[in-house]
Design a protein around this motif. Structure first.
Motif, mmCIF file in Angstrom:
data_model
loop_
_atom_site.group_PDB
_atom_site.id
_atom_site.type_symbol
_atom_site.label_atom_id
_atom_site.label_comp_id
_atom_site.label_asym_id
_atom_site.label_seq_id
_atom_site.Cartn_x
_atom_site.Cartn_y
_atom_site.Cartn_z
ATOM 1 N N ASP A 49 0.834 -1.203 0.000
ATOM 2 C CA ASP A 49 0.000 0.000 0.000
ATOM 3 C C ASP A 49 0.868 1.251 0.000
ATOM 4 N N GLY A 50 0.473 2.254 -0.782
ATOM 5 C CA GLY A 50 1.205 3.514 -0.777
ATOM 6 C C GLY A 50 1.010 4.253 0.528
ATOM 7 N N SER A 66 1.867 7.048 -6.808
ATOM 8 C CA SER A 66 2.074 6.315 -8.060
ATOM 9 C C SER A 66 2.893 5.057 -7.794
ATOM 10 N N SER A 68 1.994 1.806 -6.658
ATOM 11 C CA SER A 68 1.794 0.977 -5.462
ATOM 12 C C SER A 68 1.373 -0.405 -5.934
ATOM 13 N N ASP A 71 -2.937 -1.377 -2.793
ATOM 14 C CA ASP A 71 -3.794 -0.188 -2.838
ATOM 15 C C ASP A 71 -2.937 1.074 -2.829
ATOM 16 N N CYS A 72 -3.380 2.070 -3.563
ATOM 17 C CA CYS A 72 -2.696 3.369 -3.472
ATOM 18 C C CYS A 72 -3.052 4.036 -2.142
ATOM 19 N N LEU A 87 -3.885 9.614 -8.240
ATOM 20 C CA LEU A 87 -3.412 8.256 -7.983
ATOM 21 C C LEU A 87 -3.220 7.518 -9.303
ATOM 22 N N CYS A 90 -1.983 1.689 -9.535
ATOM 23 C CA CYS A 90 -2.298 1.011 -8.272
ATOM 24 C C CYS A 90 -2.581 -0.456 -8.595
ATOM 25 N N GLY A 94 -7.397 1.933 -6.315
ATOM 26 C CA GLY A 94 -6.910 3.306 -6.221
ATOM 27 C C GLY A 94 -7.237 3.864 -4.851
ATOM 28 N N SER A 113 -5.423 1.246 -12.648
ATOM 29 C CA SER A 113 -5.619 0.505 -11.394
ATOM 30 C C SER A 113 -6.568 -0.662 -11.616
#
Length: 178
Positions: A49-50, A66, A68, A71-72, A87, A90, A94, A113
Motif C-alpha cells: 500500500d502507498g 504512483s 503501489s 492499494d494506493c 493516484l 495502483c 486506487g 488501477s
C-alpha cells in the motif's frame, strides 16, 4: 503493530508535508490514531500500500501516489476529508475505504488501477468529482467482512473511461451516481 516504512502513531498534524520513495514495507506511509491537517502526502514506488490510514480523523489537501503494488490509498475506521487526489498505477484499488469509515472526497483522479474506488464494510463515501481511467472496475460497494454491513458510495460527477465493469455492488450496499 506499526506497518509503515514511515509510521505515525497518536500524532497531531498541522500543515505537514510528507514524502515516501521506494518503500518495501506493508505500507509506504502508515497513520494510526492521528488527527489534524496535512498539506501534501506523496508516495512513489510502494511494494504494497502507498498510504494506509487507520483510526484517524484527518483533513488532507493533496495526495499524490504512483506505483503501489497493492492499494494506493487505504482508509479504515476513521473520518477523512480529502481535497485533491492524484493516484496512478495502483496494483489493486486506487481508493479503498472500509471498516466504518466516513470519507468526503472533493476531487480525485485514478488511472491504471485494478479498481478505481471501493466503499466497503459499513463505510460511507461521498465524492464530488471523480475521474477514472483504465481500470477493470470503476466503482464498487460491498460487504467484505461478516461483522459489518454493506457500504454506501455517492458520487456527484463521475467520468470513467477504458474499463471492463462500471459498477460492482452487492445486495447489502448502495451506489448513487447522480
Amino acid at each position: 503493530g506499526l506497518t509503515g516504512c514511515l509510521s505515525f502513531y497518536k500524532t497531531k498534524f498541522n500543515k505537514t508535508a510528507l514524502e515516501s520513495l521506494i518503500s518495501n514495507c506493508e505500507d509506504g506511509i502508515n497513520f494510526m490514531n492521528t488527527s489534524g491537517l496535512i498539506n501534501k502526502i506523496k508516495s512513489i514506488n510502494a511494494m504494497y500500500d502507498g498510504i494506509d490510514i487507520d483510526f484517524s480523523s484527518l483533513i488532507i489537501e493533496k495526495v499524490e501516489i504512483s506505483n503501489s503494488m497493492n492499494d494506493c490509498l487505504d482508509l479504515s475506521y476513521g473520518n477523512y476529508l480529502l481535497k485533491d487526489l492524484d493516484l496512478s498505477s495502483c496494483g489493486d484499488k486506487g481508493i479503498s475505504v472500509g471498516e466504518k469509515s466516513r470519507a468526503n472526497i472533493k476531487r480525485a483522479k485514478v488511472k491504471n488501477s485494478g479498481l478505481g474506488i471501493a466503499s466497503k464494510d459499513s463505510s460511507i463515501v461521498n465524492v464530488d468529482n471523480l475521474e477514472i481511467k483504465n481500470t477493470k472496475i470503476c466503482v464498487s460497494a460491498y460487504k467484505k467482512k461478516q461483522e459489518f454491513s454493506g457500504a454506501i458510495l455517492k458520487i456527484k460527477k463521475l467520468n470513467c473511461s477504458d474499463f471492463n465493469i462500471k459498477t460492482k455492488i452487492d445486495k447489502n450496499s448502495f451506489i448513487d451516481l447522480s
